[in-house]
Scaffold this motif. Sequence first.
Motif, PDB file in Angstrom:
ATOM      1  N   ILE A   1       0.464 -35.142  -3.881  1.00 23.46           N
ATOM      2  CA  ILE A   1       0.795 -36.511  -3.497  1.00 23.46           C
ATOM      3  C   ILE A   1      -0.461 -37.348  -3.638  1.00 23.46           C
ATOM      4  CG2 ILE A   1       1.577 -38.019  -1.634  1.00 23.46           C
ATOM      5  CD1 ILE A   1       3.016 -35.561  -0.457  1.00 23.46           C
ATOM      6  N   LEU A   2      -0.387 -38.398  -4.417  1.00 25.89           N
ATOM      7  CA  LEU A   2      -1.554 -39.256  -4.613  1.00 25.89           C
ATOM      8  C   LEU A   2      -1.786 -40.115  -3.372  1.00 25.89           C
ATOM      9  CD1 LEU A   2      -1.055 -40.417  -8.312  1.00 25.89           C
ATOM     10  CD2 LEU A   2      -2.549 -38.605  -7.451  1.00 25.89           C
ATOM     11  N   LEU A   3      -3.024 -40.118  -2.901  1.00 24.91           N
ATOM     12  CA  LEU A   3      -3.401 -40.932  -1.748  1.00 24.91           C
ATOM     13  C   LEU A   3      -3.955 -42.286  -2.184  1.00 24.91           C
ATOM     14  CD1 LEU A   3      -5.158 -38.160   0.377  1.00 24.91           C
ATOM     15  CD2 LEU A   3      -2.773 -38.914   0.459  1.00 24.91           C
ATOM     16  N   GLN A   4      -4.292 -42.407  -3.459  1.00 24.99           N
ATOM     17  CA  GLN A   4      -4.752 -43.666  -4.048  1.00 24.99           C
ATOM     18  C   GLN A   4      -4.187 -43.748  -5.466  1.00 24.99           C
ATOM     19  OE1 GLN A   4      -6.490 -45.984  -2.451  1.00 24.99           O
ATOM     20  NE2 GLN A   4      -6.903 -44.765  -0.614  1.00 24.99           N
ATOM     21  N   ASP A   5      -4.138 -44.966  -6.001  1.00 20.28           N
ATOM     22  CA  ASP A   5      -3.765 -45.100  -7.413  1.00 20.28           C
ATOM     23  C   ASP A   5      -4.838 -44.439  -8.265  1.00 20.28           C
ATOM     24  OD1 ASP A   5      -1.808 -46.618  -6.304  1.00 20.28           O
ATOM     25  OD2 ASP A   5      -2.228 -48.444  -7.426  1.00 20.28           O
ATOM     26  N   VAL A   6      -4.428 -43.658  -9.246  1.00 17.60           N
ATOM     27  CA  VAL A   6      -5.368 -42.997 -10.161  1.00 17.60           C
ATOM     28  C   VAL A   6      -4.943 -43.350 -11.574  1.00 17.60           C
ATOM     29  CG1 VAL A   6      -6.350 -40.812 -10.933  1.00 17.60           C
ATOM     30  CG2 VAL A   6      -5.705 -41.107  -8.525  1.00 17.60           C
ATOM     31  N   ASP A   7      -5.847 -43.990 -12.320  1.00 18.67           N
ATOM     32  CA  ASP A   7      -5.536 -44.402 -13.692  1.00 18.67           C
ATOM     33  C   ASP A   7      -5.057 -43.220 -14.515  1.00 18.67           C
ATOM     34  OD1 ASP A   7      -6.149 -47.020 -13.228  1.00 18.67           O
ATOM     35  OD2 ASP A   7      -8.172 -46.940 -14.078  1.00 18.67           O
ATOM     36  N   LYS A   8      -3.997 -43.447 -15.275  1.00 16.08           N
ATOM     37  CA  LYS A   8      -3.418 -42.466 -16.195  1.00 16.08           C
ATOM     38  C   LYS A   8      -2.763 -41.290 -15.479  1.00 16.08           C
ATOM     39  CE  LYS A   8      -5.524 -44.997 -19.287  1.00 16.08           C
ATOM     40  NZ  LYS A   8      -4.781 -46.096 -19.982  1.00 16.08           N
ATOM     41  N   VAL A   9      -2.722 -41.330 -14.138  1.00 17.57           N
ATOM     42  CA  VAL A   9      -2.098 -40.232 -13.396  1.00 17.57           C
ATOM     43  C   VAL A   9      -0.879 -40.725 -12.617  1.00 17.57           C
ATOM     44  CG1 VAL A   9      -2.418 -38.442 -11.642  1.00 17.57           C
ATOM     45  CG2 VAL A   9      -4.281 -38.986 -13.224  1.00 17.57           C
ATOM     46  N   GLY A  10      -1.054 -41.756 -11.786  1.00 20.56           N
ATOM     47  CA  GLY A  10       0.075 -42.273 -11.027  1.00 20.56           C
ATOM     48  C   GLY A  10      -0.371 -43.218  -9.925  1.00 20.56           C
ATOM     49  N   LEU A  11       0.611 -43.679  -9.143  1.00 17.27           N
ATOM     50  CA  LEU A  11       0.369 -44.635  -8.074  1.00 17.27           C
ATOM     51  C   LEU A  11       0.335 -43.933  -6.720  1.00 17.27           C
ATOM     52  CD1 LEU A  11       2.808 -47.475  -9.225  1.00 17.27           C
ATOM     53  CD2 LEU A  11       0.355 -47.283  -9.681  1.00 17.27           C
ATOM     54  N   ARG A  12      -0.263 -44.594  -5.769  1.00 18.18           N
ATOM     55  CA  ARG A  12      -0.370 -44.034  -4.422  1.00 18.18           C
ATOM     56  C   ARG A  12       1.024 -43.711  -3.872  1.00 18.18           C
ATOM     57  NH1 ARG A  12      -2.569 -48.110  -0.243  1.00 18.18           N
ATOM     58  NH2 ARG A  12      -0.360 -48.637  -0.052  1.00 18.18           N
ATOM     59  N   GLY A  13       1.145 -42.520  -3.287  1.00 14.52           N
ATOM     60  CA  GLY A  13       2.415 -42.105  -2.707  1.00 14.52           C
ATOM     61  C   GLY A  13       3.332 -41.368  -3.662  1.00 14.52           C
ATOM     62  N   GLU A  14       2.984 -41.346  -4.956  1.00 18.55           N
ATOM     63  CA  GLU A  14       3.810 -40.634  -5.924  1.00 18.55           C
ATOM     64  C   GLU A  14       3.495 -39.140  -5.911  1.00 18.55           C
ATOM     65  OE1 GLU A  14       4.867 -43.912  -9.370  1.00 18.55           O
ATOM     66  OE2 GLU A  14       3.232 -42.510  -9.710  1.00 18.55           O
ATOM     67  N   VAL A  15       4.527 -38.354  -6.201  1.00 18.23           N
ATOM     68  CA  VAL A  15       4.348 -36.909  -6.357  1.00 18.23           C
ATOM     69  C   VAL A  15       4.191 -36.636  -7.843  1.00 18.23           C
ATOM     70  CG1 VAL A  15       5.357 -34.633  -6.007  1.00 18.23           C
ATOM     71  CG2 VAL A  15       5.734 -36.436  -4.304  1.00 18.23           C
ATOM     72  N   VAL A  16       3.065 -36.072  -8.218  1.00 17.90           N
ATOM     73  CA  VAL A  16       2.780 -35.820  -9.631  1.00 17.90           C
ATOM     74  C   VAL A  16       2.346 -34.377  -9.808  1.00 17.90           C
ATOM     75  CG1 VAL A  16       2.124 -38.214 -10.085  1.00 17.90           C
ATOM     76  CG2 VAL A  16       0.381 -36.571  -9.401  1.00 17.90           C
ATOM     77  N   SER A  17       2.462 -33.905 -11.032  1.00 14.00           N
ATOM     78  CA  SER A  17       2.054 -32.537 -11.366  1.00 14.00           C
ATOM     79  C   SER A  17       0.712 -32.587 -12.088  1.00 14.00           C
ATOM     80  CB  SER A  17       3.108 -31.872 -12.247  1.00 14.00           C
ATOM     81  OG  SER A  17       2.719 -30.553 -12.585  1.00 14.00           O
ATOM     82  N   VAL A  18      -0.260 -31.834 -11.580  1.00 15.92           N
ATOM     83  CA  VAL A  18      -1.594 -31.805 -12.189  1.00 15.92           C
ATOM     84  C   VAL A  18      -2.078 -30.358 -12.273  1.00 15.92           C
ATOM     85  CG1 VAL A  18      -2.191 -34.087 -11.276  1.00 15.92           C
ATOM     86  CG2 VAL A  18      -2.786 -32.050  -9.965  1.00 15.92           C
TER      87      VAL A  18
ATOM     88  N   VAL B   1       6.613 -34.495   1.476  1.00 15.46           N
ATOM     89  CA  VAL B   1       7.507 -35.095   0.487  1.00 15.46           C
ATOM     90  C   VAL B   1       8.701 -35.740   1.188  1.00 15.46           C
ATOM     91  CG1 VAL B   1       9.067 -34.617  -1.419  1.00 15.46           C
ATOM     92  CG2 VAL B   1       6.805 -33.562  -1.381  1.00 15.46           C
ATOM     93  N   ALA B   2       9.255 -35.070   2.166  1.00 16.70           N
ATOM     94  CA  ALA B   2      10.387 -35.627   2.918  1.00 16.70           C
ATOM     95  C   ALA B   2       9.974 -36.903   3.649  1.00 16.70           C
ATOM     96  CB  ALA B   2      10.900 -34.586   3.905  1.00 16.70           C
ATOM     97  N   GLU B   3       8.766 -36.913   4.187  1.00 20.83           N
ATOM     98  CA  GLU B   3       8.259 -38.096   4.878  1.00 20.83           C
ATOM     99  C   GLU B   3       8.125 -39.274   3.923  1.00 20.83           C
ATOM    100  OE1 GLU B   3       4.129 -39.413   7.197  1.00 20.83           O
ATOM    101  OE2 GLU B   3       4.652 -37.278   6.981  1.00 20.83           O
ATOM    102  N   LEU B   4       7.639 -39.018   2.721  1.00 16.68           N
ATOM    103  CA  LEU B   4       7.493 -40.076   1.726  1.00 16.68           C
ATOM    104  C   LEU B   4       8.849 -40.624   1.295  1.00 16.68           C
ATOM    105  CD1 LEU B   4       4.666 -38.669  -0.572  1.00 16.68           C
ATOM    106  CD2 LEU B   4       4.512 -40.643   0.939  1.00 16.68           C
ATOM    107  N   GLU B   5       9.793 -39.737   1.075  1.00 14.58           N
ATOM    108  CA  GLU B   5      11.126 -40.172   0.655  1.00 14.58           C
ATOM    109  C   GLU B   5      11.769 -41.059   1.720  1.00 14.58           C
ATOM    110  OE1 GLU B   5      13.085 -36.496  -0.100  1.00 14.58           O
ATOM    111  OE2 GLU B   5      12.307 -36.313  -2.163  1.00 14.58           O
ATOM    112  N   LYS B   6      11.558 -40.725   2.986  1.00 14.47           N
ATOM    113  CA  LYS B   6      12.100 -41.536   4.075  1.00 14.47           C
ATOM    114  C   LYS B   6      11.453 -42.919   4.085  1.00 14.47           C
ATOM    115  CE  LYS B   6      12.697 -41.592   9.101  1.00 14.47           C
ATOM    116  NZ  LYS B   6      12.446 -40.851  10.372  1.00 14.47           N
ATOM    117  N   ARG B   7      10.145 -42.966   3.892  1.00 10.15           N
ATOM    118  CA  ARG B   7       9.441 -44.247   3.885  1.00 10.15           C
ATOM    119  C   ARG B   7       9.876 -45.105   2.706  1.00 10.15           C
ATOM    120  NH1 ARG B   7       3.173 -44.057   2.770  1.00 10.15           N
ATOM    121  NH2 ARG B   7       4.033 -43.804   0.672  1.00 10.15           N
TER     122      ARG B   7
END
Length: 233
Positions: free
Chosen positions: A4-21, A44-50
């Motif tokens: 889960i990204l805690l900050q926006d990361v260029d070329k990876v994703g935005l804060r709060g997104e679940v990404v595979s690295v 992940v469940a907490e993020l989906e609720k938010r």
Amino acid sequence: MEVILLQDVDKVGLRGEVVSVARGYMRNYLAPRRLAEEATPARVAELEKRDSQRARHEAASFDQAQEIADKLSQAELRFDVNAGPQGTLFGSVTATDIADEIWKQLKVRVDRRKIDLEDSIKRVGRYEIPIEVFTDVSADVKIMVVPEGGELPPEEELEAMAAAEREAEEAQAAAAAEAAAAAEEAIAEVESEETEVEAEEATEPEAGAESAAETPQETEPESVPADPSAERS
């Protein structure tokens, strides 16, 4: 692995997104900088609720989207940031920052993924950022990125600062390319010299063998027969 990204990361994703690295990328880069955390089922469940709660504040119809677009078009967002003397930010303004500021000022939720920001903003200046509010409804949001404790310089000065930075970057890139070319040339010379030495070493045994073959063998002198007349006397 999923994080889960805690900050926006260029070329990876935005804060709060679940990404595979890759695990190494997470271990060596994201985790030490606190840019991401492991995507556990609970988080992940907490993020989906938010996200579900936030979606309730987004446009749900065409008419509502038009109202939101009007608000966005009339607004001007200001970001006071830490910047260098040439206007380069120590950090950046990201799509998430813009979405958060829109909520803070206008109490309007927009999908960060619908903010048309190809690269994060890394210089002071004035910007107009398109945002897709709803299907066939979009708005351009005015943004001012201002150095902390100061005001935005005139447009001419901003352009001069940007041009100076471009020239510096081009000069740096040219110097790096020149250094790389010189290094490659030096490597090529060393390899050429090594090849010549190896060739010389390979020919030396052959020359030695040929020299040995051409040297005449020493022969013992033939014995001269004794004079018979000398023996009779």
